[in-house]
Write an enzyme that holds these catalytic residues in place. Structure first.
Site, mmCIF file in Angstrom:
data_model
loop_
_atom_site.group_PDB
_atom_site.id
_atom_site.type_symbol
_atom_site.label_atom_id
_atom_site.label_comp_id
_atom_site.label_asym_id
_atom_site.label_seq_id
_atom_site.Cartn_x
_atom_site.Cartn_y
_atom_site.Cartn_z
ATOM 1 N N HIS A 1 0.714 -7.928 9.631
ATOM 2 C CA HIS A 1 0.030 -7.843 8.342
ATOM 3 C C HIS A 1 -1.440 -7.454 8.562
ATOM 4 O O HIS A 1 -2.145 -8.076 9.353
ATOM 5 C CB HIS A 1 0.124 -9.197 7.629
ATOM 6 N N ARG B 1 0.844 -1.201 0.000
ATOM 7 C CA ARG B 1 0.000 0.000 0.000
ATOM 8 C C ARG B 1 0.876 1.247 0.000
ATOM 9 O O ARG B 1 0.425 2.328 0.295
ATOM 10 C CB ARG B 1 -0.890 0.017 1.251
ATOM 11 N N ASN B 2 2.178 1.023 -0.271
ATOM 12 C CA ASN B 2 3.142 2.128 -0.206
ATOM 13 C C ASN B 2 4.144 2.037 -1.343
ATOM 14 O O ASN B 2 4.383 0.956 -1.873
ATOM 15 C CB ASN B 2 3.920 2.050 1.113
#
Lengths: 376, 77
Positions: free
Chosen positions: A282, A187-188
């Site tokens: 996670h 997500r980065n």
């Protein structure tokens, strides 16, 4: 290549001209639209629709569908009583998202009530409203509809050039002669630590599948286009062309920690991956889960059909002069520099390029080509 | 006979007592709390390895269409 989850890759797309008469309509939000797309395209195989009460109860209590297939996150269609006042079991309803141009049919097989608190407690391990997943559960409408869906129409959307469905990735992997594929969720934008994890895993398989989650973000997160462009830069400059591919996954994060790690692994199995990288905490949020709960849960699923690849921690060791993990470096913590996403973000926010042992210069430069790389 | 237990259907299967005793010993100090949970785990593992894959609903033409798209997007040469 692994079998799809449940043995069959689902395809629930039909031609729009099948619609011969006016149907009752329900307008749905983007999250539900993405669930429909993921069902129709096979990402959520073996699901063919929104879940029935018995599946929901089994998922909540036993982390499995009612036929014993592992499944940990319920996929639910919530509706208001007034939306369904003229609708009953056996009806076909048109689900519409006018904003993104999605239309799908649902065969209503069940309309039922549910207990939000029970679901929150079992799925998220808490019923506290502060947990973002719990907030979402509490904000759901009162009733649930269970039934198979059929996708009629899905207009083109941003980033479609990076959007492959499981049928396509499976053909892609076959054409590339990849038998073992490791999936990496992100997500980065990538820093050196991510690259290390990916390349370490890739060393033992045939291909790397980088699969960023695209969708709703919090203010301060990197924008989707920034994540994609920065990964493209990394792949173009530092990966072998025939060893890494990137494709997006449109879905919302649930922050369900260990349960969501299993869900993420199932989706990647459907894409055709044999391995799935699971890092520290996670899909976690705050302090709701232990740092390795998302590792431990995999031991409960001998029949999952995808191999988790666990990474506990990685950092740069100034003594080794390279990126290390806890299994390969004997040096004291004082020699270890952690990859701080926060620090990298701060530097980029002020227009500065992070040190090259934190982030590739090309990646940082790509991010800085954006006037505003963060979500406002 | 099948019975409801915690909302899930269970059925009873007989195994030889010496085997059950072996399992009891085997699971001491592990995360398995009883013989049933161990047997369930092993059976799920065994069955998942031998389950048949259903036929792909896609035709050769579908596959060619997908390859064309992959080429046009630069995923394939």
């Amino acid at each position: 290549m692994p079998k799809p989850h449940g043995g069959k890759l689902i395809n629930r797309k039909i031609k729009k001209d099948i619609l011969k008469k006016e149907l009752p309509e329900i307008e749905i939000n983007t999250n539900l639209s993405e669930d429909i797309l993921n069902i129709a395209n096979g990402v959520f195989s073996p699901l063919e629709g929104f879940q029935y009460r018995n599946d929901l109860e089994n998922i909540v209590s036993h982390r499995r569908l009612s036929d014993d297939t592992p499944w940990t996150i319920p996929i639910l269609l919530d509706v208001d009583e007034k939306e369904i006042k003229d609708i009953k079991k056996g009806d076909i309803v048109l689900l519409k998202n006018s904003k993104i141009g999605l239309q799908a049919l649902i065969d209503i097989e069940e309309i039922y009530d549910f207990n939000k608190k029970d679901i929150a407690r079992e799925i998220y391990g808490t019923d506290e409203n502060e947990h973002p997943g719990v907030t979402n559960i509490y904000s759901m409408k009162k009733k649930l509809i269970g039934g198979k869906i059929s996708l009629l129409e899905n207009k083109n959307r941003e980033f479609d050039e990076y959007n492959l469905n499981p049928h396509e990735t499976r053909i892609l992997f076959k054409e590339k002669n990849w038998r073992e594929i490791v999936a990496f969720q992100t997500r980065n934008p990538p820093h050196i630590g991510h690259e290390y994890v990916q390349k370490t895993a890739l060393t033992f398989v045939d291909g790397l599948f980088i699969n960023p989650i695209i969708g709703k973000k919090k203010p301060g997160d990197f924008r989707d286009d920034v994540i994609l462009k920065s990964y493209k830069t990394l792949i173009d400059n530092y990966y072998l062309k025939d060893r890494a591919v990137m494709s997006i996954l449109r879905t919302s994060m649930k922050y369900a920690g260990p349960r969501e790690a299993i869900h993420h692994a199932i989706m990647r199995k459907n894409f055709g991956c044999t391995h799935f990288i699971v890092g520290r905490d996670h899909a976690g949020v705050g302090n709701y889960y232990g740092p390795y709960d998302a590792h431990d849960i995999f031991s409960e699923f001998p029949d999952l059909g995808i191999i988790p690849v666990f990474f506990r921690s990685f950092s740069r060791c100034t003594k080794c002069g390279t990126v290390v993990n806890e299994k390969i470096c004997p040096h004291d913590q004082k020699y270890h520099i952690n990859f701080s996403g926060k620090k990298i973000r701060e530097l980029l926010r002020t227009g500065k390029i992070p040190p090259e042992d934190m982030m590739r210069k090309e990646v940082a430069e790509t991010i800085l080509t954006f006037k505003q790389p963060f979500v406002k | 006979m099948a019975e409801e237990k915690e909302g899930k259907k269970y059925t009873t299967i007989s195994i030889p007592t010496p085997l059950a005793n072996k399992i009891k010993k085997r699971i001491e100090g592990t995360g398995f709390t009883n013989v049933s949970s161990y047997v369930i785990y092993v059976l799920r593992e065994v069955l998942s390895g031998i389950e048949e894959e259903s036929e792909d609903a896609f035709t050769k033409e579908d596959e060619e269409r997908v390859k064309d798209r992959l080429r046009s997007l630069g995923y394939l040469d």
